[in-house]
Design a protein around this motif. Structure first.
Motif, PDB file in Angstrom:
ATOM      1  N   ALA A 408      35.499  36.295  49.603  1.00  0.00           N
ATOM      2  CA  ALA A 408      35.913  37.124  48.470  1.00  0.00           C
ATOM      3  C   ALA A 408      34.693  37.617  47.693  1.00  0.00           C
ATOM      4  O   ALA A 408      33.785  36.845  47.404  1.00  0.00           O
ATOM      5  N   PRO A 409      34.639  38.898  47.330  1.00  0.00           N
ATOM      6  CA  PRO A 409      33.550  39.395  46.485  1.00  0.00           C
ATOM      7  C   PRO A 409      33.552  38.666  45.147  1.00  0.00           C
ATOM      8  O   PRO A 409      34.626  38.328  44.624  1.00  0.00           O
ATOM      9  N   PRO A 410      32.387  38.426  44.562  1.00  0.00           N
ATOM     10  CA  PRO A 410      32.312  37.635  43.323  1.00  0.00           C
ATOM     11  C   PRO A 410      32.988  38.281  42.123  1.00  0.00           C
ATOM     12  O   PRO A 410      33.298  37.606  41.142  1.00  0.00           O
ATOM     13  N   TYR A 411      33.234  39.594  42.189  1.00  0.00           N
ATOM     14  CA  TYR A 411      33.824  40.305  41.049  1.00  0.00           C
ATOM     15  C   TYR A 411      35.344  40.360  41.098  1.00  0.00           C
ATOM     16  O   TYR A 411      35.979  40.868  40.169  1.00  0.00           O
ATOM     17  N   THR A 412      35.969  39.839  42.149  1.00  0.00           N
ATOM     18  CA  THR A 412      37.406  40.039  42.367  1.00  0.00           C
ATOM     19  C   THR A 412      38.246  39.583  41.178  1.00  0.00           C
ATOM     20  O   THR A 412      39.094  40.331  40.664  1.00  0.00           O
ATOM     21  N   LEU A 413      38.018  38.371  40.710  1.00  0.00           N
ATOM     22  CA  LEU A 413      38.836  37.826  39.627  1.00  0.00           C
ATOM     23  C   LEU A 413      38.565  38.538  38.300  1.00  0.00           C
ATOM     24  O   LEU A 413      39.462  38.638  37.451  1.00  0.00           O
ATOM     25  N   ILE A 414      37.357  39.039  38.125  1.00  0.00           N
ATOM     26  CA  ILE A 414      37.066  39.785  36.895  1.00  0.00           C
ATOM     27  C   ILE A 414      37.854  41.094  36.881  1.00  0.00           C
ATOM     28  O   ILE A 414      38.406  41.487  35.850  1.00  0.00           O
ATOM     29  N   ALA A 415      37.922  41.771  38.014  1.00  0.00           N
ATOM     30  CA  ALA A 415      38.701  43.005  38.108  1.00  0.00           C
ATOM     31  C   ALA A 415      40.177  42.733  37.837  1.00  0.00           C
ATOM     32  O   ALA A 415      40.848  43.516  37.147  1.00  0.00           O
ATOM     33  N   VAL A 416      40.683  41.636  38.360  1.00  0.00           N
ATOM     34  CA  VAL A 416      42.085  41.258  38.108  1.00  0.00           C
ATOM     35  C   VAL A 416      42.298  40.998  36.616  1.00  0.00           C
ATOM     36  O   VAL A 416      43.328  41.376  36.039  1.00  0.00           O
ATOM     37  N   PHE A 417      41.317  40.376  35.981  1.00  0.00           N
ATOM     38  CA  PHE A 417      41.388  40.110  34.540  1.00  0.00           C
ATOM     39  C   PHE A 417      41.471  41.418  33.750  1.00  0.00           C
ATOM     40  O   PHE A 417      42.260  41.541  32.805  1.00  0.00           O
ATOM     41  N   ILE A 418      40.679  42.409  34.120  1.00  0.00           N
ATOM     42  CA  ILE A 418      40.720  43.712  33.449  1.00  0.00           C
ATOM     43  C   ILE A 418      42.100  44.345  33.600  1.00  0.00           C
ATOM     44  O   ILE A 418      42.667  44.892  32.639  1.00  0.00           O
TER      45      ILE A 418
END
Length: 460
Positions: A408-418
């Motif tokens: 998984a790319p490291p930014y995946t959960l941050i994008a979901v948070f947005i």
């Protein structure tokens, strides 16, 4: 001293001194606030938390940064009390002084190597005072524009104090870049970072000169002359407007959380994870801020024409759609693409929401409780969305593989948070009440508006 007749038509010429007083002062306060945010991602972990590993040090630094966000609703409540009892102008002068003094003292604070644990503790106290100052500043600055302006262009007039945010952002980024160049390497860690904080003293005098020349707003003067000053504003505003306060805070989710990812977290993520040169990131912030000076009033003007709620809800959808493309653009690591991603994130998607936001929130509260109500609704989002965002994002990057696997790319959960924050804002905007763009703001007379019960009364 600049005077404005209550009966004179609302023209650009009449509004210029008002907008200058609200915007310049706001820019100075946000310059102070952003300086801390920038350095909490780069300098402060080394200076005040040297014994922690890089990830823990960054989280600890962002946590002291959060202290300022925690203080913002407290400052909104405290200064809102005086703003609704004493007046907008006097309160704005007090917030400017508080912010400037706290910022200048930061520039004199010794690091962990000199005074040990006392350094981060004193830093947290000064950050708290900064947050309290910003918390009281916003309400007064936007109300100057609102209560001198007209209903037809309320969103446009109130967007100018909002541009104080990108102005302060640009000034802070320019200061950091400039003094990094003058004091390269270790010299910046020892002395260079302090000078931008000390320069805040000079900016205070500029802001005071402009604000002291403005009279109290006509709307507040009328409340004072008719003896309708709120005796206990904090109690009364929660009694009559509790629903608007809560919804105003939630409405800001799609703007507030992403903004601090786009401006503060990006400095840590971009330099440490993506290995992008910090000068590229600061340049992106400066260019974005310049674009915001044009686009923020533009989006706000369009919200006056097409409806504030409709405009804001479209913006929530756009923010959600941009979450993954933003990080994909950053992943290219190409300076031009990285800067483009930053410009789109701040000047287009963020400003689409932030420009009209001042009017969307403030027009829901009557004059006698407007400073307290608007400030509380606006500043509570700093706890629910803005403050936790960089801390949560740093933790999510470090633990993404734990939750989603190694691929998984490291930014995946941050994008979901947005995306989640955008959904919260979309629903809250739908629930906040009727459309008021182009119409008179809520105005209570004995607990009711001139046109019937207030929105708060209707909700109850």
């Amino acid at each position: 001293m600049a005077t404005v007749s209550e009966t004179s038509p609302v023209t650009v010429r009449r509004m210029v001194p008002i907008l200058a007083a609200s915007t310049v002062g706001t820019a100075i306060e946000w310059y102070d606030f952003f300086l801390y945010g920038f350095l909490s991602a780069t300098v402060f972990p080394k200076l005040f938390f040297p014994e922690l590993d890089p990830v823990a040090g960054t989280i600890a630094s962002f946590t002291t940064n959060f202290v300022g966000f925690f203080a913002r609703p407290l400052g909104g409540a405290f200064f809102g009390w005086f703003g609704d009892r004493v007046g907008r102008k006097s309160t704005l002068i007090a917030t400017l002084l508080l912010m400037g003094i706290a910022t200048a003292l930061m520039g004199l604070l010794p690091g962990h190597a000199q005074i040990g644990l006392a350094a981060p503790l004193i830093l947290s106290v000064l950050r708290f005072l900064q947050g309290a100052g910003v918390g009281g500043e916003w309400g007064g600055s936007v109300l100057l524009s609102m209560e001198y302006g007209d209903d037809r262009r309320r969103g446009f007039w109130m967007s100018w104090p909002q541009t104080g945010v990108p102005l302060g952002l640009a000034l802070a980024a320019i200061a950091v870049l400039g003094f990094q160049a003058l004091f390269p390497g270790e010299a910046f860690l020892s002395i260079g970072w302090r000078i931008p904080f000390l320069l805040s003293v000079l900016l205070i005098f500029v802001g005071l000169y402009i604000r002291l020349r403005i009279l109290e707003t006509p709307a507040f003067r009328r409340v004072k002359e008719t003896g309708r000053i709120a005796h206990v504003p904090l109690v009364e505003v929660f009694r009559h407007y509790w629903r608007e306060i809560i919804l105003s805070a939630l409405v800001r989710s799609a703007e507030q959380a992403p903004f601090y990812l786009f401006t503060t977290f990006i400095l840590s993520y971009g330099s440490k994870t993506l290995k992008v040169d910090s000068s590229v990131l600061y340049a992106g912030l400066i260019i974005s801020a310049a674009c915001s000076l044009v686009l923020m009033p533009t989006w706000s003007h369009l919200s006056d024409r097409f409806g504030r709620k409709r405009w804001y809800m479209i913006g929530c959808v756009l923010m959600a759609l941009y979450a993954f493309p933003y990080f994909l653009l950053l992943q290219t690591r190409l300076p031009v693409i990285v800067v483009l991603a930053m410009i789109l994130s701040i000047s287009f998607f963020h400003d689409w929401l932030y420009g009209p936001q001042a009017a969307l929130i403030s027009e829901r509260f009557g004059t006698r409780l407007r400073y307290s109500g608007a400030s509380l609704g606006y500043q509570l989002a700093s706890i629910t969305a803005g403050g936790p965002a960089p801390i949560l994002a740093t933790w999510l990057v470090a633990n993404t593989h734990t939750f989603l696997g190694a691929g998984a790319p490291p930014y995946t959960l941050i994008a979901v948070f947005i995306i989640f924050m955008a959904v919260v804002s979309f629903i809250s905007t739908a629930l906040i009440g009727r459309e008021l763009a182009g119409q008179a703001a809520v105005e209570e007379v004995g607990g009711e508006s001139a046109q019937g019960p207030t929105l708060a009364t209707q909700a109850q």
